[in-house]
Design an enzyme around this catalytic site. Structure first.
Site: not given
Ligand code: GLN
Length: 532
Positions: A380, A509, A511
């Site tokens: 992400c 994600h 994970e």
């Molecule tokens: N801050 C980034 C976004 O909002 C990544 C978010 C995250 O890593 N869950 O897109």
């Protein structure tokens, strides 16, 4: 349908979630339809607005609900997917009841905690009827005796009158062995049971959480004082892996006692694959690899770094066990000097995150992994920052940035999603990111494809910003390719550097989709590459 309420006593973090997940696993392996409900006594509507340092990781369900980290334990243990109905927070209860009141649903009644808030809890629990669930676990967050979770115990007391023997209560409490005394003390546990009694809850089964197994005389003492049968007092002794807890309970026949209590048939159980996992956990493999996690949510308050990144860590562990390698996790605080630590890593992960704190260190780590040919996985924010790093240091666009950090940058290689712009302007922050499972098309011939071995995958998301397609061809021409995109092709979901040993960044994600018996393909490939 049967209900098993789960409470904790004496200390917080006594392992209610792991215990419920472990018993749930055994019952589901015996062929019962199991589900979990977590009651969180906070006013937040969901866990999404809480800082991971304060409250641990925010876990995301398929349907895009942001739940606390116990959700991850339930899913990793049992493979039973959760959704938004599996969680209640006090904030949700009050929002619903106030909305009902404003729309005159209570017919002019005076709206009160009892019965209205209590009944809203019962209504949410009873929603699980007719969903093919035989046994529902209802975990009451916090510790017995706290003012803020009393209403949940009151809802249970109320339900017990209706459901009688179809509702059971399991209480898990800590048994200290004070160093100066040198023996196990049961009084705090007894007192926590008295707190339950005061609320009209009479536990049916007690689990003592302790360093050592509980001896016979103490079991007798606990049974007599708590008013339960001796054969319904169990030990949950400290183990070196949470995945051993189900086996502890199985060895003590706890699951059988639960089924008998609930008057359910004791069906056969096959724990071969789970035992196989435990064998791997206990094996000293000949190789050990070091995995660097570069993050900013380091230890503070009640929660440790591990809690902030728990799904990432469990994903790593599971992938290592299945790839027959021992591991050493290297914590890299992205706000400190990181070069020496990076040099010790066989692979590097930059996990999700928000905001500008610690970003420079993360970008430095990504550059290091790219230039030193160290296997890298960006999750992400980790993926978005990999794009920023590549644009700056390979394309030479020095001011390339994500507009999350610099909204005025001339080169926003990562920018706000158009669907998110209004939400930010109106400060509509709660539960409003791009959340939950979305399909992604994977390009054949990429390392990502080699990992998943399929062209259509579904992964869980939680973000507001996205890869800016205006820079797509420049980046691809310079060697960072798009290995996956949303089904309509509008959103870049995966980037890769094909000339690198293993360099993958994903907008989602992965994970959240590792399971104890099913290592995630991307984590597995990362570990394989690190071993090489
Ligand atoms: N801050 C980034 C976004 O909002 C990544 C978010 C995250 O890593 N869950 O897109």
């Amino acid at each position: 349908m049967k209900f098993i309420f789960v409470s904790g006593g004496v200390i917080s973090g006594v392992g209610k979630g792991i215990s419920a997940a472990s018993i749930g696993l055994l019952l589901s392996k015996r062929g019962y339809g199991v589900s979990f409900m977590k009651c969180d006594p906070y006013i937040n509507v969901d866990a999404g607005t809480m800082n991971p340092i304060e409250h641990g990781e925010v876990f995301v369900t398929d349907d895009g609900y942001e739940v606390d980290m116990d959700g991850g334990h339930y899913e990793r243990f049992t493979e039973i997917p959760l959704s938004r109905i599996n969680s209640i927070t006090t904030g949700q209860l009050y929002s619903t009841v106030i909305q009902n009141e404003r729309s005159l649903k209570y017919d002019g009644e005076c709206v009160e905690v009892i019965p209205h808030i209590r009944d809203e809890i019962v209504r949410r629990i009873e929603q699980f009827k007719n969903k093919n669930i035989d046994i529902l676990f209802v975990e009451i967050g916090g510790t017995i005796g706290e003012f803020q979770n009393d209403i949940y115990y009151e809802a249970e007391r109320f339900m017990k009158r209706k459901y009688g023997g179809d509702l059971m209560h399991i209480h898990i409490a800590y048994l200290p062995v004070p160093r100066s005394i040198g023996e196990m003390k049961t009084k705090p546990l007894q007192q926590s049971v008295m707190l339950l009694h005061e609320r009209g809850i009479f536990p049916d089964l007690i689990i003592g959480r302790s360093e050592l197994p509980i001896d016979k005389s103490r079991i007798r003492k606990i049974a007599v004082n708590a008013g339960v049968a001796e054969d319904l007092v169990f030990s949950n002794t400290d183990v070196n892996s949470i995945y051993k807890v189900p086996m502890q309970f199985y060895d003590q026949k706890l699951d059988i006692k639960v089924l008998k209590f609930l008057k359910l048939k004791v069906k056969s159980i096959d724990l071969k694959s789970w035992k196989n996992l435990i064998n791997k956990i206990d094996t000293k493999f000949s190789k050990t690899i070091s995995i660097g996690i570069v993050g900013k949510y380091y230890a503070s308050g009640n929660f440790s770094l591990e809690d902030s990144y728990i799904s990432v860590i469990e994903s790593i562990k599971i992938a290592c066990w299945y790839n027959h390698v021992c591991f050493n996790i290297v914590w890299i605080d992205s706000e400190k000097n990181i070069q020496d630590k990076l040099a010790t890593c066989d692979c590097i992960i930059v996990p999700g995150g928000f905001g500008s704190r610690g970003v420079d260190g993360k970008i430095e780590a990504i550059k290091y992994a790219r230039e030193h040919s160290i296997p890298f996985l960006g999750l992400c924010y980790g993926m978005q920052l990999a794009v920023v790093e590549y644009a700056r240091n390979v394309l030479g666009i020095k001011d390339a940035n994500t507009s999350e950090i610099n909204p005025k940058t001339k080169n926003p290689v990562v920018h706000i999603m158009s669907s998110q712009e209004k939400k930010l302007l109106s400060k509509d922050y709660g539960g409003s990111m791009r959340l939950g499972s979305w399909n992604c098309k994977v390009k054949q011939g990429t390392k990502t494809f080699q990992s998943y071995k399929k062209t259509l995958i579904s992964e869980r998301h939680r973000h507001r910003y996205e890869f800016n397609n205006l820079y797509r061809s420049q980046l691809e021409n310079a060697g960072m390719i798009v290995a996956g995109e949303s089904e309509n092709g509008n959103l870049v979901e995966i980037v890769e550097i094909p000339t690198h040993k293993f360099f993958i960044g994903v907008q989602f994600h992965p994970e959240f989709k590792s399971r104890a018996l099913l290592p995630h393909p991307l984590f597995s490939s990362l570990i394989k590459s690190a071993i090489k």
